[in-house]
Design a protein around this motif. Structure first.
Motif, PDB file in Angstrom:
ATOM      1  N   ALA A 147       1.123  -1.528  -0.078  1.00 49.02           N
ATOM      2  CA  ALA A 147       0.276  -0.066  -0.392  1.00 49.02           C
ATOM      3  C   ALA A 147       0.799   1.253  -0.154  1.00 49.02           C
ATOM      4  O   ALA A 147       0.289   2.496  -0.512  1.00 49.02           O
ATOM      5  N   ALA A 148       1.763   1.028   0.192  1.00 47.49           N
ATOM      6  CA  ALA A 148       2.887   2.269   0.832  1.00 47.49           C
ATOM      7  C   ALA A 148       3.318   2.466  -0.598  1.00 47.49           C
ATOM      8  O   ALA A 148       3.595   3.770  -0.728  1.00 47.49           O
ATOM      9  N   TYR A 149       3.389   2.003  -1.507  1.00 46.10           N
ATOM     10  CA  TYR A 149       4.126   1.538  -2.664  1.00 46.10           C
ATOM     11  C   TYR A 149       3.313   2.333  -3.823  1.00 46.10           C
ATOM     12  O   TYR A 149       3.343   3.292  -4.377  1.00 46.10           O
ATOM     13  N   VAL A 150       1.815   1.963  -3.946  1.00 43.20           N
ATOM     14  CA  VAL A 150       0.567   3.048  -4.373  1.00 43.20           C
ATOM     15  C   VAL A 150       0.221   4.046  -3.780  1.00 43.20           C
ATOM     16  O   VAL A 150       0.127   4.614  -4.714  1.00 43.20           O
ATOM     17  N   ALA A 151       0.525   3.804  -2.617  1.00 43.70           N
ATOM     18  CA  ALA A 151      -0.027   5.769  -2.363  1.00 43.70           C
ATOM     19  C   ALA A 151       1.283   7.078  -2.885  1.00 43.70           C
ATOM     20  O   ALA A 151       1.328   7.511  -3.128  1.00 43.70           O
ATOM     21  N   VAL A 152       2.630   6.291  -2.905  1.00 50.52           N
ATOM     22  CA  VAL A 152       3.079   7.121  -3.485  1.00 50.52           C
ATOM     23  C   VAL A 152       3.231   7.458  -4.868  1.00 50.52           C
ATOM     24  O   VAL A 152       3.738   8.636  -5.272  1.00 50.52           O
ATOM     25  N   VAL A 153       2.449   6.026  -5.833  1.00 47.05           N
ATOM     26  CA  VAL A 153       2.523   6.563  -7.032  1.00 47.05           C
ATOM     27  C   VAL A 153       1.764   7.053  -7.527  1.00 47.05           C
ATOM     28  O   VAL A 153       1.370   8.094  -8.672  1.00 47.05           O
ATOM     29  N   VAL A 154       0.578   7.499  -6.918  1.00 42.46           N
ATOM     30  CA  VAL A 154      -1.057   7.831  -6.702  1.00 42.46           C
ATOM     31  C   VAL A 154      -1.008   8.652  -6.919  1.00 42.46           C
ATOM     32  O   VAL A 154      -1.375  10.267  -7.514  1.00 42.46           O
ATOM     33  N   SER A 155      -0.308   9.664  -5.396  1.00 42.46           N
ATOM     34  CA  SER A 155      -0.223  10.910  -4.521  1.00 42.46           C
ATOM     35  C   SER A 155       0.661  11.544  -6.075  1.00 42.46           C
ATOM     36  O   SER A 155       0.389  12.999  -5.896  1.00 42.46           O
ATOM     37  N   ALA A 156       2.211  11.358  -6.497  1.00 44.41           N
ATOM     38  CA  ALA A 156       2.588  11.260  -8.025  1.00 44.41           C
ATOM     39  C   ALA A 156       2.065  11.614  -8.768  1.00 44.41           C
ATOM     40  O   ALA A 156       1.796  12.795  -9.459  1.00 44.41           O
ATOM     41  N   ARG A 157       0.718  11.480  -8.891  1.00 45.87           N
ATOM     42  CA  ARG A 157      -0.305  12.238  -9.789  1.00 45.87           C
ATOM     43  C   ARG A 157      -1.652  12.514  -9.670  1.00 45.87           C
ATOM     44  O   ARG A 157      -1.549  13.506 -10.102  1.00 45.87           O
ATOM     45  N   LEU A 158      -1.918  12.615  -8.610  1.00 49.06           N
ATOM     46  CA  LEU A 158      -2.340  13.932  -7.630  1.00 49.06           C
ATOM     47  C   LEU A 158      -2.374  14.897  -8.542  1.00 49.06           C
ATOM     48  O   LEU A 158      -3.492  15.992  -8.472  1.00 49.06           O
ATOM     49  N   ARG A 159      -0.613  15.299  -7.493  1.00 50.03           N
ATOM     50  CA  ARG A 159       0.084  16.917  -7.792  1.00 50.03           C
ATOM     51  C   ARG A 159      -0.268  17.425  -8.851  1.00 50.03           C
ATOM     52  O   ARG A 159      -0.392  18.550  -8.764  1.00 50.03           O
ATOM     53  N   GLU A 160      -0.285  15.980 -10.045  1.00 50.00           N
ATOM     54  CA  GLU A 160      -0.016  16.707 -11.125  1.00 50.00           C
ATOM     55  C   GLU A 160      -1.125  17.181 -11.607  1.00 50.00           C
ATOM     56  O   GLU A 160      -1.397  18.031 -12.977  1.00 50.00           O
ATOM     57  N   LEU A 161      -2.216  16.566 -11.631  1.00 49.21           N
ATOM     58  CA  LEU A 161      -3.678  17.017 -11.546  1.00 49.21           C
ATOM     59  C   LEU A 161      -4.719  18.231 -12.255  1.00 49.21           C
ATOM     60  O   LEU A 161      -3.974  18.902 -11.280  1.00 49.21           O
ATOM     61  N   ASP A 162      -4.600  18.457 -12.720  1.00 50.26           N
ATOM     62  CA  ASP A 162      -5.841  19.831 -12.657  1.00 50.26           C
ATOM     63  C   ASP A 162      -6.942  20.048 -12.178  1.00 50.26           C
ATOM     64  O   ASP A 162      -7.582  19.515 -13.274  1.00 50.26           O
ATOM     65  N   LEU A 163      -6.850  20.814 -11.418  1.00 53.21           N
ATOM     66  CA  LEU A 163      -7.546  20.561 -10.305  1.00 53.21           C
ATOM     67  C   LEU A 163      -9.117  21.181 -11.031  1.00 53.21           C
ATOM     68  O   LEU A 163     -10.534  21.784 -10.336  1.00 53.21           O
TER      69      LEU A 163
END
Length: 297
Positions: A147-163
């Motif tokens: 779960a820690a690896y998934v959290a790092v990958v997904v959080s990097a993608r979420l920071r790049e999203l256009d809100l």
């Protein structure tokens, strides 16, 4: 003629260093000789013999089952943790929460396995569960680790999203849960697929955690292979490793294919929405002019 660069040589050498042993393993899985290092011609008898080796095939099925369960659970928990860390920026204990989420990344697997073993033993004494360690305990351990690896990958993608897209949907009256499932999830689908594949691979080749939290009759494929290799490499090991390579490659291709289709569908929908909005903006001035013309007369 282009000059052969040193970087190209290092790239080719690195790829050969990684994939050449896998190719040799697959080739020698069709070896007719019992001696692994001696070529005796082409044969598929070791693949046929796998069907009679119930212990090895049982560990293969068990490992694939645990890996699938782990991928689903790790993606769900890791996505929720990443969403909290990226979207809820201010809450009490955020730093501690972020540290606890990413701690399994740097913590030795021996420490994690030992702590989970002590936890399961204490729970069995206090509440009577788990009565025996098996697939469920291995699944819990692998989910905690992945779960820690998934959290790092997904959080990097979420920071790049256009809100702006999410904010526009909420301005139009969409509820937060609807925005999350219909807008945010499709936009981060590639990272979810990457996290799922990473969790599947990490769970499939884990040996340390499974050795701590498994019990009799619940050995996984890495445990079975490790115990067999200590007595000498057998041709059946090459055959089952080739099947695992095929299964992982097939799953990776399917995840990539469906993720690509989803991304293309999302881009087409966005382009269609932009074109429809542009067409409406051109029609509105024409309608206003048509309404103003009779008034001027």
């Amino acid at each position: 003629m282009k000059r052969f660069r040193f970087s190209s040589f290092m790239l080719i050498a690195g790829l050969l260093f990684i994939y050449a042993p896998m190719l040799i393993l697959v080739i020698y899985s069709f070896n007719a000789s019992k001696l692994v290092t001696v070529w005796g011609g082409w044969s598929i008898k070791w693949y046929v013999g796998l069907m009679d080796n119930t212990q090895l095939m049982g560990s293969v099925v068990r490992s694939l089952e645990i890996a699938c369960y782990t991928a689903v659970a790790a993606v769900a928990l890791g996505t929720l943790a990443a969403f909290v860390l990226t979207r809820i920026t201010h809450f009490k204990g955020r730093t501690l929460f972020g540290g606890l989420v990413t701690a399994p990344l740097v913590m030795p697997e021996v420490i994690t396995g030992l702590s989970l073993l002590l936890l399961f033993v204490a729970m069995a004494q206090m509440i009577g569960w788990p009565q025996e360690r098996g697939i469920v305990t291995i699944w819990i351990a692998h989910t905690t680790f992945c779960a820690a690896y998934v959290a790092v990958v997904v959080s990097a993608r979420l920071r790049e999203l256009d809100l702006s897209i999410e904010e526009a949907a909420m301005d139009l009256g969409a509820r937060p849960w609807k925005v999350f499932f219909l807008i945010t999830i499709p936009m981060i689908a590639p990272s979810l697929g990457a996290g799922g594949m990473m969790s599947f691979a990490l769970s499939l080749d884990d040996l340390v955690l499974a050795s701590f939290v498994s019990g009799p009759g619940s050995t996984t494929l890495p445990m079975e292979v490790f115990s067999a290799v200590r007595l000498g490499v057998k041709p059946e090991i090459n055959a089952v490793a080739s099947l695992i390579l095929l299964a992982v490659s097939l799953m990776t291709f399917l995840v990539w294919f469906f993720s690509r289709r989803a991304e293309e569908s999302r881009k087409r929908a966005i382009q269609q929405a932009i074109e429809e909005g542009a067409a409406d903006s051109w029609r509105q001035p024409d309608a206003r002019r048509a309404q103003q013309a009779p008034e001027a007369v």
